[in-house]
Design a protein around this motif. Structure first.
Motif, PDB file in Angstrom:
ATOM      1  N   SER A   1     -22.022 -28.681 -13.819  1.00 23.68           N
ATOM      2  CA  SER A   1     -22.158 -28.930 -12.305  1.00 23.68           C
ATOM      3  C   SER A   1     -22.875 -26.977 -11.686  1.00 23.68           C
ATOM      4  O   SER A   1     -23.038 -25.942 -12.920  1.00 23.68           O
TER       5      SER A   1
ATOM      6  N   THR B   1     -20.799 -23.031 -18.242  1.00 26.77           N
ATOM      7  CA  THR B   1     -19.170 -23.330 -17.812  1.00 26.77           C
ATOM      8  C   THR B   1     -18.186 -23.227 -19.356  1.00 26.77           C
ATOM      9  O   THR B   1     -17.629 -23.657 -19.277  1.00 26.77           O
TER      10      THR B   1
ATOM     11  N   ASP C   1     -17.440 -17.834 -13.738  1.00 25.96           N
ATOM     12  CA  ASP C   1     -18.517 -18.790 -13.796  1.00 25.96           C
ATOM     13  C   ASP C   1     -19.271 -19.038 -12.987  1.00 25.96           C
ATOM     14  O   ASP C   1     -19.516 -19.835 -12.389  1.00 25.96           O
TER      15      ASP C   1
HETATM   16 MG   LIG Z   1     -21.783 -24.463 -14.992  1.00 21.95          MG
END
Ligand SMILES: [Mg+2]
Ligand SMILES: Nc1nc2c(ncn2[C@@H]2O[C@H](COP(=O)(O)OP(=O)(O)O)[C@@H](O)[C@H]2O)c(=O)[nH]1
Length: 346
Positions: free
Chosen positions: A31, A14, A67
């Motif tokens: 995340s 990310t 991503d």
């Molecule tokens: Mg990530």
């Protein structure tokens, strides 16, 4: 055309995405959510064109990037993550090369995950294609041939991209979503004190890529992400202090562009100088269509010259006088670096 950023969890995917997309998408680090964005392709030739043709606006070509969630070690989320990976056109595998890291293990587990998942697909598909081919279906026989070749590679724990495939084979591989057939670039995500990739970890990634039909780039994702937030002057200062010529997202985005089979042409006028991505070796009307479908439909001819002619002769007037301004028809194959003015009539 879309490029997927893949890798294990918490390796900097990310962070790299934010650098590539210059923070145009809001994301959450750590995340498991996929993020989609558009990455401008840094292009030294585009900047150089504007030294000779002063324009109000300069617009780079862009690349679609996604991503993807980190590949978990086993578990029920794995199939969901792999399903995402099947849909993209090229892969960018981020490998952790900072702090405590083991690039050997990480690449091996990531790549073997892809190989095993491809084997499952190929096994099922091969059975089905074999049954159809028995009835004399020629297309099915083609599929059998390609899938058998893939199977042999996978059984040797090699990615399908190591095979030699013609355009028809490639279409078959794509239709089955064979992940190891997709072009792959390995990104060694290094620490801030190893931006040139001198550590053993970074060197391993480069060597592995070379030995496995992939390409590699060394990037410090956190640093690139910071650089992407700065204005031009501060960027230059920061790069100079680190003895870097340009942000690493430049070579990375250009390598991805090449892996996707794209090249670049330019349009250049006082209003704007712009780079356009185009399928390599596309005919002129198709290039016109990238700008607008009307220009493709009403295509008359392309007036063009090469950027290198502009760089050596310094003006369009001089290019014309030197006889380097070409008039190309609808069968012209676009060359990377053409500067084009399309004449059309609708
Ligand atoms: Mg990530
Ligand atoms: N030291 C260091 N930390 C990094 C680097 N790249 C990412 N990180 C950190 O690692 C954590 C996970 O990064 P993230 O980009 O969310 O990883 P992802 O799970 O692969 O998407 C974050 O806290 C980042 O700041 C790096 O190059 N160096």
């Amino acid at each position: 055309m879309e490029c997927g950023i893949i890798g294990l969890q918490s390796v900097g995917k990310t962070t790299l995405f934010t650098a590539l997309t210059a923070h145009s998408v809001s994301v959450q680090l750590g995340s498991m959510k996929p993020n989609m964005g558009i990455a401008p392709i840094p292009d030294p030739r585009l900047a150089k064109i504007t030294e000779f043709i002063i324009a109000q606006k300069v617009i780079p070509a862009t690349l679609q990037v996604v991503d993807l969630p980190g590949v978990p070690s086993g578990g029920s989320n794995l199939n969901a993550v792999l399903a995402h990976i099947r849909n993209v056109d090229a892969l960018c595998q981020v490998v952790k090369c900072y702090d405590d890291c083991s690039p050997e293990n990480d690449i091996a587990s990531m790549d073997s995950e892809l190989i095993v998942a491809d084997m499952v697909v190929v096994e099922g598909a091969l059975d089905k294609a074999n049954r159809t081919a028995k009835h004399g279906d020629k297309d099915a026989q083609n599929r059998v041939d390609v899938l058998s070749k893939v199977n042999t590679l996978l059984e040797e724990e090699k990615p399908a991209r190591e095979g030699t495939w013609d355009a028809g084979d490639q279409a078959i591989l794509k239709s089955y979503g064979i992940m190891t057939a997709k072009p792959m670039i390995y990104v060694a995500n290094v620490s801030e004190d190893d931006v040139h990739g001198d550590s053993d970890a970074a060197k391993y990634v480069a060597r592995y890529a070379q030995e496995n039909g992939g390409e590699s780039v060394t990037v410090c994702a956190t640093l690139e992400s910071e650089i992407a937030e700065l204005d031009k002057e501060d960027q230059i200062e920061m790069l100079e202090s680190m003895e870097l010529i340009e942000p690493a997202v430049g070579p990375l985005a250009r390598a991805l562009n090449t892996l996707l089979g794209l090249s670049t042409f330019y349009t250049a006028g006082e209003k704007e100088v712009r780079a356009w991505p185009i399928q390599k070796d596309a005919p002129a009307p198709q290039a016109a269509g990238v700008i607008h479908s009307d220009i493709e439909r009403g295509f008359i001819r392309a007036e063009c010259y090469h950027v290198d002619d502009l760089f050596s002769l310094t003006s369009e007037k001089a290019i014309k006088e030197a006889g380097k301004l070409r008039s190309e028809g609808k069968n012209y194959t676009m060359q990377d670096g053409d500067v084009v003015n399309f004449l059309f009539n609708v």
